[in-house]
Design an enzyme around this catalytic site. Structure first.
Site, short mmCIF file in Angstrom:
data_model
loop_
_atom_site.label_atom_id
_atom_site.label_comp_id
_atom_site.label_asym_id
_atom_site.label_seq_id
_atom_site.Cartn_x
_atom_site.Cartn_y
_atom_site.Cartn_z
N ILE A 87 0.88 -1.16 0.00
CA ILE A 87 0.00 0.00 0.00
C ILE A 87 0.92 1.22 0.00
O ILE A 87 1.63 1.47 0.97
CB ILE A 87 -0.94 -0.01 1.22
CG1 ILE A 87 -1.84 -1.26 1.16
CG2 ILE A 87 -1.75 1.27 1.28
CD1 ILE A 87 -2.76 -1.43 2.35
N PRO A 88 0.95 1.98 -1.10
CA PRO A 88 2.03 2.94 -1.37
C PRO A 88 1.97 4.24 -0.57
O PRO A 88 1.74 5.32 -1.11
CB PRO A 88 1.86 3.20 -2.87
CG PRO A 88 0.40 3.03 -3.10
CD PRO A 88 -0.02 1.92 -2.19
N CYS A 89 2.28 4.18 0.71
CA CYS A 89 2.32 5.39 1.54
C CYS A 89 3.49 6.29 1.14
O CYS A 89 3.47 7.49 1.45
CB CYS A 89 2.37 5.03 3.02
SG CYS A 89 3.72 3.95 3.48
N HIS A 90 4.48 5.75 0.44
CA HIS A 90 5.61 6.58 0.02
C HIS A 90 5.19 7.64 -1.00
O HIS A 90 5.91 8.61 -1.21
CB HIS A 90 6.75 5.72 -0.55
CG HIS A 90 6.40 5.00 -1.81
ND1 HIS A 90 5.68 3.82 -1.82
CD2 HIS A 90 6.63 5.31 -3.11
CE1 HIS A 90 5.51 3.42 -3.07
NE2 HIS A 90 6.08 4.31 -3.87
#
Length: 168
Positions: free
Chosen positions: A127-130
């Site tokens: 899950i791309p929190c970056h």
């Protein structure tokens, strides 16, 4: 981005770890049975590679999600609020970023609450929190505001941006 997440309310079985090496970093997938319960980054990659089918699928997805769809089973964790934010993160296109405050506006929330949800994301490698950044800078990553994780966040963003731009 083509990801399908099958959410589970419990995970049963033996705990195992699989390693995905990408961009000179490691994504450590912790599974209980067939369900991933954590997907966290480590900054330095080891020399050996995990050749499991799941590791290969996740690596291909991370390097080019538009061409490599992924289906994973994840343990449902966190508060309802966190789950809402994590779901919104999945909608940020590969190669794009959004600020904490812009995402907060979309979610009728505050930037600090969004940042906290990103910090507590147990699936940072999936899950791309970056892709969520500060208004003036890259922001934090995996609970850090400087050091190896921030360098990794910058590498991930630069890589995604270059792939997205070359696909145009």
């Amino acid at each position: 981005m083509s990801i399908k997440i099958v959410w589970h309310h419990e995970a049963l079985g033996k705990q195992t770890r699989q390693t995905v090496s990408v961009l000179n970093a490691e994504l450590i997938l912790t599974k209980v049975g067939d369900v991933i319960v954590d997907a966290s980054w480590q900054a330095a990659a080891r020399s050996e590679r995990d050749q499991s089918a799941l590791a290969k699928q996740v690596e291909a997805y991370l390097l080019n999600p538009d061409r490599n769809p992924l289906e994973v089973q994840l343990l449902r964790q966190g508060t309802e609020y966190y789950q809402r934010i994590w779901q919104a993160l999945l909608g940020i296109p590969f190669g794009d970023v959004i600020s904490y405050s812009a995402l907060a506006d979309k979610m009728d929330s505050g930037p600090r609450a969004v940042a906290q949800a990103c910090k507590n994301n147990p699936y940072a490698g999936i899950i791309p929190c970056h892709r969520v950044v500060a208004k003036s800078g890259v922001g934090g990553f995996m609970g850090q505001s400087q050091g190896e994780m921030i360098l990794l966040k910058r590498r991930l963003l630069a890589y995604e941006r270059s792939v997205a731009e070359s696909a145009k």
